[in-house]
Design an enzyme around this catalytic site. Structure first.
Site, PDB file in Angstrom:
ATOM      1  N   SER A 138     -53.479  19.631  -3.403  1.00 24.11           N
ATOM      2  CA  SER A 138     -53.527  18.489  -2.489  1.00 24.11           C
ATOM      3  C   SER A 138     -54.571  17.508  -2.986  1.00 24.11           C
ATOM      4  O   SER A 138     -55.565  17.895  -3.613  1.00 24.11           O
ATOM      5  CB  SER A 138     -53.898  18.959  -1.077  1.00 24.11           C
ATOM      6  OG  SER A 138     -54.158  17.852  -0.225  1.00 24.11           O
ATOM      7  N   TYR A 151     -58.626  24.354   4.804  1.00 22.97           N
ATOM      8  CA  TYR A 151     -57.461  23.922   4.032  1.00 22.97           C
ATOM      9  C   TYR A 151     -57.922  23.208   2.759  1.00 22.97           C
ATOM     10  O   TYR A 151     -57.469  23.523   1.650  1.00 22.97           O
ATOM     11  CB  TYR A 151     -56.578  22.995   4.860  1.00 22.97           C
ATOM     12  CG  TYR A 151     -55.446  22.371   4.074  1.00 22.97           C
ATOM     13  CD1 TYR A 151     -54.253  23.056   3.895  1.00 22.97           C
ATOM     14  CD2 TYR A 151     -55.588  21.113   3.491  1.00 22.97           C
ATOM     15  CE1 TYR A 151     -53.213  22.496   3.148  1.00 22.97           C
ATOM     16  CE2 TYR A 151     -54.560  20.551   2.750  1.00 22.97           C
ATOM     17  CZ  TYR A 151     -53.372  21.245   2.571  1.00 22.97           C
ATOM     18  OH  TYR A 151     -52.351  20.690   1.835  1.00 22.97           O
TER      19      TYR A 151
END
Length: 255
Positions: A138, A151
């Site tokens: 990400s 995350y």
């Protein structure tokens, strides 16, 4: 990696980026096996894509991952591509001790899961003439979103692990790539993200990503234009101010 002629396993293939990649690679002449926790969702995707196969897995459970690796090899004896896409993203209040359970679940799914599956399949992949591992990280690995700290941390860790894996496999037949999405319109954090105008439309993201892979199949990182400000946040300078602006901008949507 080659764009066709592969036998591919994609985790988290029942929705979002995983489903999009699965359908795109199937259309390009690959055999595709998708996995996830929700059997009904996987079967619904496969029903719309003749030839696609499914297996269930809990990426937080080592035994489930071992079973997936065995069953994937049985279904595709020539399995040569693994796409580690499955993941979870939750908001966390770090002032609340209860957030520890969320953090542990996120680490197990997003970081330990891909490690376990990759290592379980690596001897098989390395035995193929051409093989690839693609890890989906990400842009938040490089500029974290403070409301989802674990995350972001797992994606940063997976980025570092991917670089080490690439180096250790440099003299083998296994190529290692990192797919680095920006904020994309998927259901990762719920229905709001799927329609958030600030997020990149999923179809646009998939089209640009597949074009990048096709044009440079040996690229270590697959970076669409929209993720570059995050990926290059440190080297561009002004990181602290960018971090503040980015997190302030995202707060109203509950990100």
């Amino acid at each position: 990696m080659n764009m066709s002629g592969n036998a591919i396993l994609i985790t988290g293939g029942g929705s979002g980026i995983g489903r999009g990649l699965a359908e795109a690679f199937l259309q390009r002449g690959n055999r595709v096996l998708i996995s996830g926790r929700n059997r009904e969702k996987l079967e619904a995707v496969a029903a719309k894509n003749p030839g696609m196969q499914t297996l269930t897995v809990d990426m937080a459970d080592p035994q489930s991952i071992a079973r997936l690796a065995d069953e994937a090899r049985q279904k595709f004896p020539d399995l040569n591509v693994l796409i580690n896409n499955a993941g979870m993203m939750q908001s966390e209040n770090l002032r609340d001790p209860a957030s520890l359970a969320q953090a542990e679940a996120t680490i197990a799914t997003n970081f330990l899961g891909p490690i376990r599956l990759t290592l379980a399949l690596l001897p098989h992949l390395a035995a193929q003439p051409e093989a690839a591992v693609l890890n989906v990280t990400s842009g938040l690995a490089f500029l974290p979103l403070a409301t989802t700290p674990t995350y972001c941390a797992t994606k940063a860790a997976l980025h570092a692990w991917t670089e080490s894996l690439r180096w250790q496999l440099r003299k083998t037949s296994v190529k290692v790539h990192e797919i680095v999405p920006p904020y994309v319109q998927t259901g990762l954090t719920g229905a709001r993200q799927a329609s958030d105008p600030r997020a990149m439309p999923l179809e646009d993201y998939l089209a640009e990503t597949l074009d990048l892979i096709a044009r440079n199949p040996d690229a270590p990182e697959i970076l669409v234009e929209r993720v570059l400000p995050l990926r290059e946040a440190e080297r561009r300078g002004g990181y602290e101010e960018f971090f503040k602006q980015f997190n302030t901008m995202m707060e109203p949507a509950g990100e």
